[in-house]
Write a protein that holds these residues in place. Structure first.
Motif, PDB file in Angstrom:
ATOM      1  N   ALA A  34       4.920  -3.283   9.255  1.00 25.58           N
ATOM      2  CA  ALA A  34       3.851  -2.279   9.345  1.00 25.58           C
ATOM      3  C   ALA A  34       3.839  -1.371   8.128  1.00 25.58           C
ATOM      4  CB  ALA A  34       4.009  -1.458  10.618  1.00 25.58           C
ATOM      5  N   TYR A  35       4.977  -1.215   7.490  1.00 16.73           N
ATOM      6  CA  TYR A  35       5.038  -0.434   6.255  1.00 16.73           C
ATOM      7  C   TYR A  35       4.710  -1.300   5.040  1.00 16.73           C
ATOM      8  CZ  TYR A  35       6.583   2.761   2.635  1.00 16.73           C
ATOM      9  OH  TYR A  35       6.613   3.580   1.529  1.00 16.73           O
ATOM     10  N   LEU A  36       5.347  -2.444   4.928  1.00 15.37           N
ATOM     11  CA  LEU A  36       5.201  -3.283   3.735  1.00 15.37           C
ATOM     12  C   LEU A  36       3.825  -3.929   3.591  1.00 15.37           C
ATOM     13  CD1 LEU A  36       8.593  -5.191   3.489  1.00 15.37           C
ATOM     14  CD2 LEU A  36       7.709  -3.429   1.953  1.00 15.37           C
ATOM     15  N   VAL A  37       3.295  -4.460   4.679  1.00 18.79           N
ATOM     16  CA  VAL A  37       2.052  -5.229   4.581  1.00 18.79           C
ATOM     17  C   VAL A  37       0.891  -4.387   4.052  1.00 18.79           C
ATOM     18  CG1 VAL A  37       0.328  -6.524   5.908  1.00 18.79           C
ATOM     19  CG2 VAL A  37       2.770  -7.015   6.217  1.00 18.79           C
ATOM     20  N   PRO A  38       0.696  -3.158   4.511  1.00 15.38           N
ATOM     21  CA  PRO A  38      -0.381  -2.375   3.892  1.00 15.38           C
ATOM     22  C   PRO A  38       0.030  -1.665   2.600  1.00 15.38           C
ATOM     23  CG  PRO A  38       0.411  -1.244   5.847  1.00 15.38           C
ATOM     24  CD  PRO A  38       1.151  -2.550   5.762  1.00 15.38           C
ATOM     25  N   THR A  39       1.291  -1.260   2.471  1.00 13.72           N
ATOM     26  CA  THR A  39       1.699  -0.435   1.331  1.00 13.72           C
ATOM     27  C   THR A  39       1.682  -1.202   0.017  1.00 13.72           C
ATOM     28  OG1 THR A  39       2.994   1.071   2.703  1.00 13.72           O
ATOM     29  CG2 THR A  39       3.582   0.970   0.381  1.00 13.72           C
ATOM     30  N   PHE A  40       2.208  -2.417   0.000  1.00 11.21           N
ATOM     31  CA  PHE A  40       2.250  -3.145  -1.271  1.00 11.21           C
ATOM     32  C   PHE A  40       0.850  -3.439  -1.805  1.00 11.21           C
ATOM     33  CE2 PHE A  40       2.534  -6.894  -3.982  1.00 11.21           C
ATOM     34  CZ  PHE A  40       3.388  -6.392  -4.967  1.00 11.21           C
ATOM     35  N   PRO A  41      -0.046  -4.038  -1.006  1.00  7.90           N
ATOM     36  CA  PRO A  41      -1.387  -4.285  -1.548  1.00  7.90           C
ATOM     37  C   PRO A  41      -2.137  -2.998  -1.888  1.00  7.90           C
ATOM     38  CG  PRO A  41      -1.077  -5.483   0.514  1.00  7.90           C
ATOM     39  CD  PRO A  41       0.127  -4.618   0.319  1.00  7.90           C
ATOM     40  N   LEU A  42      -2.005  -1.978  -1.044  1.00  7.67           N
ATOM     41  CA  LEU A  42      -2.677  -0.706  -1.332  1.00  7.67           C
ATOM     42  C   LEU A  42      -2.161  -0.118  -2.642  1.00  7.67           C
ATOM     43  CD1 LEU A  42      -4.572   1.639  -0.540  1.00  7.67           C
ATOM     44  CD2 LEU A  42      -2.623   2.631   0.695  1.00  7.67           C
ATOM     45  N   GLY A  43      -0.844  -0.106  -2.823  1.00  3.54           N
ATOM     46  CA  GLY A  43      -0.263   0.416  -4.058  1.00  3.54           C
ATOM     47  C   GLY A  43      -0.679  -0.389  -5.271  1.00  3.54           C
ATOM     48  N   PHE A  44      -0.697  -1.694  -5.124  1.00  2.30           N
ATOM     49  CA  PHE A  44      -1.086  -2.562  -6.243  1.00  2.30           C
ATOM     50  C   PHE A  44      -2.537  -2.299  -6.638  1.00  2.30           C
ATOM     51  CE2 PHE A  44      -2.431  -6.379  -8.412  1.00  2.30           C
ATOM     52  CZ  PHE A  44      -1.331  -6.718  -9.176  1.00  2.30           C
ATOM     53  N   VAL A  45      -3.423  -2.324  -5.650  1.00  2.00           N
ATOM     54  CA  VAL A  45      -4.846  -2.123  -5.935  1.00  2.00           C
ATOM     55  C   VAL A  45      -5.101  -0.706  -6.448  1.00  2.00           C
ATOM     56  CG1 VAL A  45      -7.140  -1.962  -4.858  1.00  2.00           C
ATOM     57  CG2 VAL A  45      -5.653  -3.918  -4.356  1.00  2.00           C
ATOM     58  N   TRP A  46      -4.506   0.294  -5.810  1.00  2.00           N
ATOM     59  CA  TRP A  46      -4.735   1.696  -6.186  1.00  2.00           C
ATOM     60  C   TRP A  46      -4.270   1.975  -7.619  1.00  2.00           C
ATOM     61  CZ3 TRP A  46      -6.579   5.718  -2.897  1.00  2.00           C
ATOM     62  CH2 TRP A  46      -6.495   7.004  -3.444  1.00  2.00           C
ATOM     63  N   HIS A  47      -3.026   1.596  -7.901  1.00  5.43           N
ATOM     64  CA  HIS A  47      -2.427   1.952  -9.190  1.00  5.43           C
ATOM     65  C   HIS A  47      -2.778   1.011 -10.330  1.00  5.43           C
ATOM     66  CE1 HIS A  47       0.178   4.104  -6.311  1.00  5.43           C
ATOM     67  NE2 HIS A  47       0.157   5.038  -7.254  1.00  5.43           N
ATOM     68  N   LEU A  48      -2.909  -0.276 -10.044  1.00  6.76           N
ATOM     69  CA  LEU A  48      -3.068  -1.258 -11.115  1.00  6.76           C
ATOM     70  C   LEU A  48      -4.484  -1.819 -11.256  1.00  6.76           C
ATOM     71  CD1 LEU A  48       0.270  -3.199 -10.592  1.00  6.76           C
ATOM     72  CD2 LEU A  48      -0.201  -1.257 -12.098  1.00  6.76           C
ATOM     73  N   MET A  49      -5.372  -1.435 -10.339  1.00 11.23           N
ATOM     74  CA  MET A  49      -6.748  -1.925 -10.441  1.00 11.23           C
ATOM     75  C   MET A  49      -7.758  -0.782 -10.337  1.00 11.23           C
ATOM     76  SD  MET A  49      -6.220  -5.357  -8.129  1.00 11.23           S
ATOM     77  CE  MET A  49      -7.838  -6.038  -8.322  1.00 11.23           C
ATOM     78  N   LEU A  50      -7.860  -0.207  -9.146  1.00 13.47           N
ATOM     79  CA  LEU A  50      -8.902   0.786  -8.873  1.00 13.47           C
ATOM     80  C   LEU A  50      -8.825   2.000  -9.797  1.00 13.47           C
ATOM     81  CD1 LEU A  50     -11.258   1.297  -6.911  1.00 13.47           C
ATOM     82  CD2 LEU A  50      -9.629   2.393  -5.377  1.00 13.47           C
ATOM     83  N   PHE A  51      -7.646   2.579  -9.931  1.00 10.45           N
ATOM     84  CA  PHE A  51      -7.468   3.782 -10.755  1.00 10.45           C
ATOM     85  C   PHE A  51      -6.632   3.518 -12.012  1.00 10.45           C
ATOM     86  CE2 PHE A  51      -8.270   5.497  -6.465  1.00 10.45           C
ATOM     87  CZ  PHE A  51      -9.399   6.245  -6.746  1.00 10.45           C
ATOM     88  N   ALA A  52      -6.520   2.256 -12.400  1.00 10.11           N
ATOM     89  CA  ALA A  52      -5.724   1.908 -13.583  1.00 10.11           C
ATOM     90  C   ALA A  52      -6.141   2.688 -14.824  1.00 10.11           C
ATOM     91  CB  ALA A  52      -5.767   0.410 -13.844  1.00 10.11           C
ATOM     92  N   PHE A  63      -3.453   8.852  -2.724  1.00 12.51           N
ATOM     93  CA  PHE A  63      -2.773   7.610  -2.357  1.00 12.51           C
ATOM     94  C   PHE A  63      -1.856   7.829  -1.155  1.00 12.51           C
ATOM     95  CE2 PHE A  63       1.043   4.969  -2.571  1.00 12.51           C
ATOM     96  CZ  PHE A  63       0.468   3.721  -2.382  1.00 12.51           C
ATOM     97  N   THR A  64      -1.063   8.879  -1.195  1.00  9.93           N
ATOM     98  CA  THR A  64      -0.108   9.149  -0.119  1.00  9.93           C
ATOM     99  C   THR A  64      -0.825   9.400   1.202  1.00  9.93           C
ATOM    100  OG1 THR A  64       1.472  10.022  -1.724  1.00  9.93           O
ATOM    101  CG2 THR A  64       1.832  10.622   0.579  1.00  9.93           C
TER     102      THR A  64
END
Length: 144
Positions: free
Chosen positions: A22-40, A126-127
């Motif tokens: 429940a922590y990993l499944v949403p956090t990793f994709p959200l973090g990846f998209v947020w930091h490395l794509m959407l707001f890169a 993000f948080t």
């Protein structure tokens, strides 16, 4: 919030591993998209991050956090006494504040960046999104 007694704390089992997921499944994709794509572009303009992020170094602390946050939940909340969403949002608020203190405030205090307000806005956003999702999911993992 009710503190669980030692006799009511479940052994590590299915709920624990569901809480980890429940922590990993949403956090990793959200973090990846947020930091490395959407707001890169915004993060690049801040000039605080590596140009070539080390994704395994981003995933490793998430695994540690997932294990700890899942392990703690049943020790703070007694199962089935209050609605899952209420417990999840309360838990998300608590662990979100804790996480924000070391992932946002501590980084802002130590790292040079071009705009402190921009960094604080991005990471706070993000948080908030992360723990609005993760808190209820961890509570759901422990639902009876």
């Amino acid at each position: 919030m009710t503190i669980a007694s030692r006799s009511t704390v479940p052994a590590i089992g299915r709920s624990f591993w569901l809480g980890v997921a429940a922590y990993l499944v949403p956090t990793f994709p959200l973090g990846f998209v947020w930091h490395l794509m959407l707001f890169a572009p915004s993060y690049q303009a801040l000039q605080i991050y590596r140009p070539d992020p080390l994704v395994p170094f981003g995933l490793a602390p998430m695994v540690v956090q997932a294990v700890i946050f899942s392990w703690v939940y049943p020790r703070l909340f007694v199962a089935a006494r209050t609605p899952v969403l209420r417990n999840g949002l309360l838990y998300g608020l608590g662990i979100g504040l804790l996480s924000w203190s070391f992932t946002t405030l501590a980084v802002a205090a130590k790292h040079p960046m071009t705009s402190l307000p921009t960094y604080l806005a991005l990471e706070t956003g993000f948080t908030v999104v992360q723990f609005l999702i993760v808190g209820p999911l961890i509570a759901l993992a422990y639902r009876r």
